[in-house]
Scaffold this motif. Structure first.
Motif, PDB file in Angstrom:
ATOM      1  N   MET A  21     -15.172  24.529  -9.826  1.00 37.68           N
ATOM      2  CA  MET A  21     -15.370  23.270  -9.110  1.00 37.68           C
ATOM      3  C   MET A  21     -16.672  22.568  -9.506  1.00 37.68           C
ATOM      4  O   MET A  21     -16.729  21.347  -9.546  1.00 37.68           O
ATOM      5  CB  MET A  21     -15.292  23.485  -7.594  1.00 37.68           C
ATOM      6  CG  MET A  21     -13.909  23.890  -7.109  1.00 37.68           C
ATOM      7  SD  MET A  21     -12.562  22.722  -7.482  1.00 37.68           S
ATOM      8  CE  MET A  21     -11.870  23.426  -8.980  1.00 37.68           C
ATOM      9  N   LEU A  24     -15.782  20.560 -12.419  1.00 34.72           N
ATOM     10  CA  LEU A  24     -14.979  19.397 -12.042  1.00 34.72           C
ATOM     11  C   LEU A  24     -15.883  18.287 -11.494  1.00 34.72           C
ATOM     12  O   LEU A  24     -15.725  17.115 -11.840  1.00 34.72           O
ATOM     13  CB  LEU A  24     -13.925  19.797 -11.006  1.00 34.72           C
ATOM     14  CG  LEU A  24     -12.949  18.716 -10.571  1.00 34.72           C
ATOM     15  CD1 LEU A  24     -12.129  18.194 -11.753  1.00 34.72           C
ATOM     16  CD2 LEU A  24     -12.027  19.259  -9.482  1.00 34.72           C
ATOM     17  N   LYS A  25     -16.852  18.669 -10.659  1.00 36.44           N
ATOM     18  CA  LYS A  25     -17.799  17.680 -10.137  1.00 36.44           C
ATOM     19  C   LYS A  25     -18.628  17.080 -11.274  1.00 36.44           C
ATOM     20  O   LYS A  25     -18.865  15.863 -11.296  1.00 36.44           O
ATOM     21  CB  LYS A  25     -18.713  18.312  -9.086  1.00 36.44           C
ATOM     22  CG  LYS A  25     -17.978  18.651  -7.800  1.00 36.44           C
ATOM     23  CD  LYS A  25     -18.906  19.085  -6.693  1.00 36.44           C
ATOM     24  CE  LYS A  25     -19.371  20.498  -6.888  1.00 36.44           C
ATOM     25  NZ  LYS A  25     -20.106  21.034  -5.739  1.00 36.44           N
ATOM     26  N   ALA A  28     -16.589  14.476 -13.061  1.00 36.17           N
ATOM     27  CA  ALA A  28     -16.525  13.216 -12.313  1.00 36.17           C
ATOM     28  C   ALA A  28     -17.837  12.440 -12.448  1.00 36.17           C
ATOM     29  O   ALA A  28     -17.817  11.227 -12.670  1.00 36.17           O
ATOM     30  CB  ALA A  28     -16.200  13.489 -10.846  1.00 36.17           C
ATOM     31  N   PRO A  36     -19.643  13.284  -6.124  1.00 37.86           N
ATOM     32  CA  PRO A  36     -18.435  14.111  -6.184  1.00 37.86           C
ATOM     33  C   PRO A  36     -18.611  15.388  -5.372  1.00 37.86           C
ATOM     34  O   PRO A  36     -19.670  16.005  -5.380  1.00 37.86           O
ATOM     35  CB  PRO A  36     -18.283  14.422  -7.672  1.00 37.86           C
ATOM     36  CG  PRO A  36     -19.655  14.320  -8.218  1.00 37.86           C
ATOM     37  CD  PRO A  36     -20.366  13.287  -7.391  1.00 37.86           C
ATOM     38  N   ARG A  37     -17.576  15.732  -4.636  1.00 38.81           N
ATOM     39  CA  ARG A  37     -17.574  16.975  -3.862  1.00 38.81           C
ATOM     40  C   ARG A  37     -16.157  17.525  -3.852  1.00 38.81           C
ATOM     41  O   ARG A  37     -15.202  16.772  -4.015  1.00 38.81           O
ATOM     42  CB  ARG A  37     -18.125  16.753  -2.461  1.00 38.81           C
ATOM     43  CG  ARG A  37     -17.511  15.616  -1.713  1.00 38.81           C
ATOM     44  CD  ARG A  37     -18.581  14.848  -0.901  1.00 38.81           C
ATOM     45  NE  ARG A  37     -18.002  13.805  -0.081  1.00 38.81           N
ATOM     46  CZ  ARG A  37     -17.863  12.539  -0.468  1.00 38.81           C
ATOM     47  NH1 ARG A  37     -18.216  12.159  -1.672  1.00 38.81           N
ATOM     48  NH2 ARG A  37     -17.356  11.632   0.346  1.00 38.81           N
ATOM     49  N   THR A  38     -16.060  18.816  -3.652  1.00 39.88           N
ATOM     50  CA  THR A  38     -14.766  19.472  -3.718  1.00 39.88           C
ATOM     51  C   THR A  38     -14.491  20.251  -2.441  1.00 39.88           C
ATOM     52  O   THR A  38     -15.410  20.553  -1.672  1.00 39.88           O
ATOM     53  CB  THR A  38     -14.682  20.436  -4.921  1.00 39.88           C
ATOM     54  OG1 THR A  38     -15.705  21.418  -4.797  1.00 39.88           O
ATOM     55  CG2 THR A  38     -14.831  19.700  -6.240  1.00 39.88           C
ATOM     56  N   TRP A  39     -13.226  20.570  -2.242  1.00 40.67           N
ATOM     57  CA  TRP A  39     -12.818  21.419  -1.128  1.00 40.67           C
ATOM     58  C   TRP A  39     -12.076  22.599  -1.721  1.00 40.67           C
ATOM     59  O   TRP A  39     -11.076  22.408  -2.414  1.00 40.67           O
ATOM     60  CB  TRP A  39     -11.931  20.667  -0.147  1.00 40.67           C
ATOM     61  CG  TRP A  39     -11.354  21.553   0.898  1.00 40.67           C
ATOM     62  CD1 TRP A  39     -10.068  21.987   0.973  1.00 40.67           C
ATOM     63  CD2 TRP A  39     -12.041  22.153   1.996  1.00 40.67           C
ATOM     64  NE1 TRP A  39      -9.910  22.812   2.055  1.00 40.67           N
ATOM     65  CE2 TRP A  39     -11.119  22.927   2.706  1.00 40.67           C
ATOM     66  CE3 TRP A  39     -13.354  22.110   2.454  1.00 40.67           C
ATOM     67  CZ2 TRP A  39     -11.454  23.645   3.842  1.00 40.67           C
ATOM     68  CZ3 TRP A  39     -13.679  22.824   3.580  1.00 40.67           C
ATOM     69  CH2 TRP A  39     -12.750  23.578   4.263  1.00 40.67           C
ATOM     70  N   GLY A  43      -8.677  22.286  -6.876  1.00 44.81           N
ATOM     71  CA  GLY A  43      -8.530  20.971  -7.485  1.00 44.81           C
ATOM     72  C   GLY A  43      -8.450  19.826  -6.501  1.00 44.81           C
ATOM     73  O   GLY A  43      -7.640  18.920  -6.661  1.00 44.81           O
ATOM     74  N   ASN A  44      -9.302  19.842  -5.491  1.00 40.61           N
ATOM     75  CA  ASN A  44      -9.408  18.748  -4.527  1.00 40.61           C
ATOM     76  C   ASN A  44     -10.781  18.125  -4.706  1.00 40.61           C
ATOM     77  O   ASN A  44     -11.791  18.802  -4.541  1.00 40.61           O
ATOM     78  CB  ASN A  44      -9.269  19.273  -3.096  1.00 40.61           C
ATOM     79  CG  ASN A  44      -7.990  20.052  -2.901  1.00 40.61           C
ATOM     80  OD1 ASN A  44      -6.903  19.520  -3.048  1.00 40.61           O
ATOM     81  ND2 ASN A  44      -8.115  21.333  -2.589  1.00 40.61           N
ATOM     82  N   LEU A  45     -10.820  16.844  -5.038  1.00 38.76           N
ATOM     83  CA  LEU A  45     -12.073  16.174  -5.369  1.00 38.76           C
ATOM     84  C   LEU A  45     -12.194  14.884  -4.570  1.00 38.76           C
ATOM     85  O   LEU A  45     -11.240  14.109  -4.500  1.00 38.76           O
ATOM     86  CB  LEU A  45     -12.085  15.859  -6.872  1.00 38.76           C
ATOM     87  CG  LEU A  45     -13.262  15.095  -7.446  1.00 38.76           C
ATOM     88  CD1 LEU A  45     -14.532  15.948  -7.413  1.00 38.76           C
ATOM     89  CD2 LEU A  45     -12.956  14.660  -8.880  1.00 38.76           C
ATOM     90  N   PHE A  47     -14.845  11.501  -4.221  1.00 40.43           N
ATOM     91  CA  PHE A  47     -15.947  10.830  -4.926  1.00 40.43           C
ATOM     92  C   PHE A  47     -15.937   9.349  -4.572  1.00 40.43           C
ATOM     93  O   PHE A  47     -14.992   8.842  -3.960  1.00 40.43           O
ATOM     94  CB  PHE A  47     -15.810  11.010  -6.443  1.00 40.43           C
ATOM     95  CG  PHE A  47     -14.530  10.450  -7.009  1.00 40.43           C
ATOM     96  CD1 PHE A  47     -14.460   9.142  -7.445  1.00 40.43           C
ATOM     97  CD2 PHE A  47     -13.384  11.228  -7.071  1.00 40.43           C
ATOM     98  CE1 PHE A  47     -13.281   8.620  -7.943  1.00 40.43           C
ATOM     99  CE2 PHE A  47     -12.204  10.722  -7.564  1.00 40.43           C
ATOM    100  CZ  PHE A  47     -12.146   9.403  -7.993  1.00 40.43           C
TER     101      PHE A  47
END
Length: 175
Positions: A21, A24-25, A28, A36-39, A43-45, A47
């Motif tokens: 993650m 991924l951030k 972004a 950008p932040r994830t949960w 793959g949940n983003l 932003f």
């Protein structure tokens, strides 16, 4: 600035390799998106970015993902207000959120899809279409039903499955 929720269809890069993650951030941010932040690691983003057509941002994210991770992935995007609306429309609010799946679709599904899918539902399961997204109360472990093999991109179009707990958690992150 507009706040967006992006769902990646699959973040498995190969055997034993998943997208981290933090990477991924970073992707972004590298594309010019803010905060950008994830949960969880699925793959949940979330932003912020300039307002633009969803398809334009989806294409930008998909190209950025392919460039950074070397694999194509479908990404489904919603604005924060649209996501909050999705979370509020759970047709099974009293049931176990871990057993409720939502196939979030890029293009809305029509009502004609329901009878075909209901044919593969086991007793006790319930299906509902809300604004073109498919809600499923699996009434047990989702991994144990044959309906899953009928929820593919090839059969339904581009979309991805999340459980109701994830949908709710992402909505809470937007508050």
């Amino acid at each position: 600035m507009t706040t967006y929720v992006a769902l990646l269809h699959s973040i498995v890069l190969g055997p034993g390799r998943r997208v981290v993650m933090a990477d991924l951030k970073a992707m972004a941010s590298g594309l010019g998106f803010a905060n950008p932040r994830t949960w969880v690691a699925t793959g949940n983003l979330i932003f912020e970015g300039e307002e633009a057509p969803l398809a334009t941002i989806e294409e930008r994210l998909e190209a950025g993902f392919r460039d950074r991770f070397g694999k194509p992935v479908d990404i489904i995007l919603r604005t924060a207000p649209a996501w909050k609306r999705l979370a509020a429309q759970n047709p099974f609010p009293e049931r176990n959120g871990a057993e409720i799946g939502i196939r979030v679709m890029r293009q809305p599904l029509g009502p004609a899809v329901l009878p075909g899918l209901e044919a593969f539902a086991r007793p006790g399961m319930a299906l509902a279409l809300v604004d073109g997204d498919l809600w499923i109360d699996f009434a047990g472990e989702p991994s144990e039903v044959r309906l899953l093999s009928h929820l593919t991109t090839r059969k339904l179009g581009i979309g991805t499955l999340r459980n109701a707990n994830t949908v709710k958690a992402l909505a809470a992150m937007l508050a």
